[in-house]
Scaffold this motif. Structure first.
Motif, PDB file in Angstrom:
ATOM      1  N   LEU A 143       0.885  -1.174   0.000  1.00 42.84           N
ATOM      2  CA  LEU A 143       0.000   0.000   0.000  1.00 42.84           C
ATOM      3  C   LEU A 143       0.920   1.220   0.000  1.00 42.84           C
ATOM      4  CD1 LEU A 143      -2.763   1.367   0.367  1.00 42.84           C
ATOM      5  CD2 LEU A 143      -2.511   1.041   2.825  1.00 42.84           C
ATOM      6  N   ASP A 144       0.845   2.021  -1.056  1.00 41.54           N
ATOM      7  CA  ASP A 144       1.767   3.155  -1.254  1.00 41.54           C
ATOM      8  C   ASP A 144       1.227   4.431  -0.602  1.00 41.54           C
ATOM      9  OD1 ASP A 144       3.970   4.427  -2.237  1.00 41.54           O
ATOM     10  OD2 ASP A 144       3.466   4.203  -4.348  1.00 41.54           O
ATOM     11  N   ASP A 145       2.133   5.333  -0.262  1.00 43.79           N
ATOM     12  CA  ASP A 145       1.758   6.677   0.219  1.00 43.79           C
ATOM     13  C   ASP A 145       0.804   6.634   1.404  1.00 43.79           C
ATOM     14  OD1 ASP A 145       3.259   7.442  -1.927  1.00 43.79           O
ATOM     15  OD2 ASP A 145       1.562   7.985  -3.191  1.00 43.79           O
ATOM     16  N   PHE A 146       1.001   5.657   2.284  1.00 43.23           N
ATOM     17  CA  PHE A 146       0.096   5.525   3.434  1.00 43.23           C
ATOM     18  C   PHE A 146       0.124   6.797   4.277  1.00 43.23           C
ATOM     19  CE2 PHE A 146      -0.665   4.122   7.895  1.00 43.23           C
ATOM     20  CZ  PHE A 146      -1.998   3.806   7.735  1.00 43.23           C
ATOM     21  N   VAL A 167       9.550   3.277   5.091  1.00 38.99           N
ATOM     22  CA  VAL A 167       9.313   4.714   5.233  1.00 38.99           C
ATOM     23  C   VAL A 167       9.976   5.388   4.031  1.00 38.99           C
ATOM     24  CG1 VAL A 167       9.642   6.772   6.648  1.00 38.99           C
ATOM     25  CG2 VAL A 167       9.061   4.605   7.724  1.00 38.99           C
ATOM     26  N   GLU A 168       9.172   6.178   3.311  1.00 39.91           N
ATOM     27  CA  GLU A 168       9.649   6.844   2.090  1.00 39.91           C
ATOM     28  C   GLU A 168      10.261   8.200   2.436  1.00 39.91           C
ATOM     29  OE1 GLU A 168       6.860   5.946  -1.467  1.00 39.91           O
ATOM     30  OE2 GLU A 168       5.537   6.596   0.126  1.00 39.91           O
ATOM     31  N   GLY A 169      11.060   8.714   1.530  1.00 35.78           N
ATOM     32  CA  GLY A 169      11.553  10.094   1.644  1.00 35.78           C
ATOM     33  C   GLY A 169      12.654  10.287   2.672  1.00 35.78           C
TER      34      GLY A 169
HETATM   35 MG    MG Z   1       4.989   6.492  -2.388  1.00 38.99          MG
END
Ligand code: MG
Ligand code: C2E
Ligand code: MG
Length: 391
Positions: free
Chosen positions: A289-292, A346-348
């Protein structure tokens, strides 16, 4: 104040040619004739009855009335305020708005020509220009796809406790011949508005499969996965997972080497998504699940759908060192992931401090510029990842 309901007696005029429009009308009962003058002759343009709109054209483009409307018998009409229509027009797809404006201009031009009047050619309005630029971009994207101008970049995901690269996210790139690089967010959103996302998605899957084969041939052990983004529109296209499985098998890849990322969205159809996730699991394909935590973020996504991975949006990692609240949310996401049996990415992640914080929280995966920027496959193969870059 505009009247709520208008009654006209037979022969009464509703509006006259040349007047400024404030309102369109919905005819409830009776008939209205619309007439104009052409070279001194009176011409009937239309007769409209119950359930039809009259006078909406001038309201749409806010130009003077091009004809006169008169009741043929006793009529009842509901006025439709200009703002009621203007609000909807402002909210509508810019391509549709520009098509509508273009058609109205052409209709008015044709009418003026029939009346023997000169009509000055109109410059494009800002909304027409916006609509046309999107139509052009869409046509250029079709061409780009056919001519192989799209490329994939691969961004590494760090296995935090093991300190090695676990896999890559495939991100589509378009180098526009005139505009230069166009952001994925811009052209993917455009492609998603039409079924153009389907061939774009197929290109992405094919290229990602080739990349996995090259990474495996280069001897990476264990073989890294490649995650591809799948939009809601692609998911609705029948046979998506079967096609993906066929491609993975045809390329002789282990099934687990390709992952899918689904972005949270208001249009996530639970039944459809649950069916697709189950099918993926049956074929050994994991789903993230992206961009949660952004947009239509909704705990139901986690409660009703068995995602293998949750990718926490980069907005939280950006703020987590300055905002105890953002930190608390990332920490809760790590616990939540553990509780529902999903891995957390965790993105970014851009700084060593952010990565240290993730380590402290026991987060399994990190993605971001610190770990690595998106790179072409050739760059990736030419320069192996250096663990010292993140310590
Ligand atoms: Mg994303
Ligand atoms: P996403 O799937 O969440 O991808 C991550 C985005 O964050 C990428 O932007 C990536 O370049 C950027 N990013 C990664 N690390 C950092 C960082 O440390 N700092 C900052 N500021 N940004 C970082 P990109 O490539 O522009 O993609 C934007 C979105 O477009 C993606 O978000 C994804 O939703 C969509 N997208 C990209 N490629 C595809 C595709 O092949 N198919 C579909 N359906 N969507 C795609
Ligand atoms: Mg993604």
């Amino acid at each position: 104040m505009t009247k709520l309901r208008i009654q006209l007696a037979r022969g009464e005029v509703l509006f006259r040619e040349g007047e400024d429009p404030g309102t369109a009308f919905l005819i409830e009962s009776g008939e209205i004739e619309v007439r104009t003058r052409q070279r001194g002759r009176d011409v009937l343009l239309s007769v409209l009855g119950p359930g039809e709109l009259v006078g909406e054209m001038a309201v749409i483009d806010e130009s003077p009335r091009t004809a006169t409307a008169r009741a043929l018998d006793d009529c009842v009409l509901f006025p439709i305020d200009r703002h009621q229509i203007a609000e909807r027009l402002a909210a509508t797809d810019p391509i549709i708005r520009s098509l509508l404006e273009g058609q109205l201009k052409r209709y008015r031009g044709a009418l003026a020509a029939l009346q023997g009047k000169q009509s000055a050619p109109d410059a494009l309005s800002p909304s027409e220009r916006l609509g046309i630029s999107r139509i052009r971009l869409e046509a250029q994207l079709r061409e780009a796809l056919a001519e192989g101008q799209l490329e994939l970049s691969f961004q590494p995901l760090l296995d935090v406790p093991l300190g090695r690269i676990a896999g890559y996210e495939a991100l589509v790139r378009w180098e526009h011949p005139e505009r230069g690089p166009i952001s994925a967010a811009e052209f993917v959103a455009l492609a998603e508005e039409t079924s153009l996302i389907v061939p774009v998605g197929e290109y992405v899957i094919d290229t990602a499969c080739e990349a996995i084969a090259r990474l495996m041939a280069a001897g990476a052990d264990p073989a890294p996965f490649v995650a591809v983004n799948v939009s809601a529109r692609q998911m609705a296209h029948p046979g998506l997972i079967e096609r993906i499985v066929a491609r993975v098998d045809a390329a002789g890849l282990p099934r687990g080497s390709l992952k899918l990322e689904i972005t949270e969205s208001g249009v996530l159809d639970y039944g459809l998504a649950a069916g697709l996730i189950e099918l993926c699991h049956r074929h050994g394909i994991r789903v993230a699940l992206d961009d949660f935590g952004t947009g239509y973020s909704n705990l139901c996504h986690l409660h009703r759908l068995s995602f293998d991975t949750i990718k926490v949006d980069q907005s939280f990692s950006h703020d987590m060192l300055d905002s105890p609240r953002a930190m608390a949310i990332v920490e809760s996401a790590v616990h939540l992931g553990r509780a529902v049996g999903a891995e957390i990415v965790v993105e970014g992640i851009e700084t060593r401090e952010q990565l240290r914080a993730l380590r402290r929280l026991g987060c399994r995966y990190a993605q971001g510029y610190l770990v690595g920027r998106p790179q072409s496959l050739a760059q990736l193969l030419a320069s192996p990842w250096d663990p010292a870059s993140v310590v």
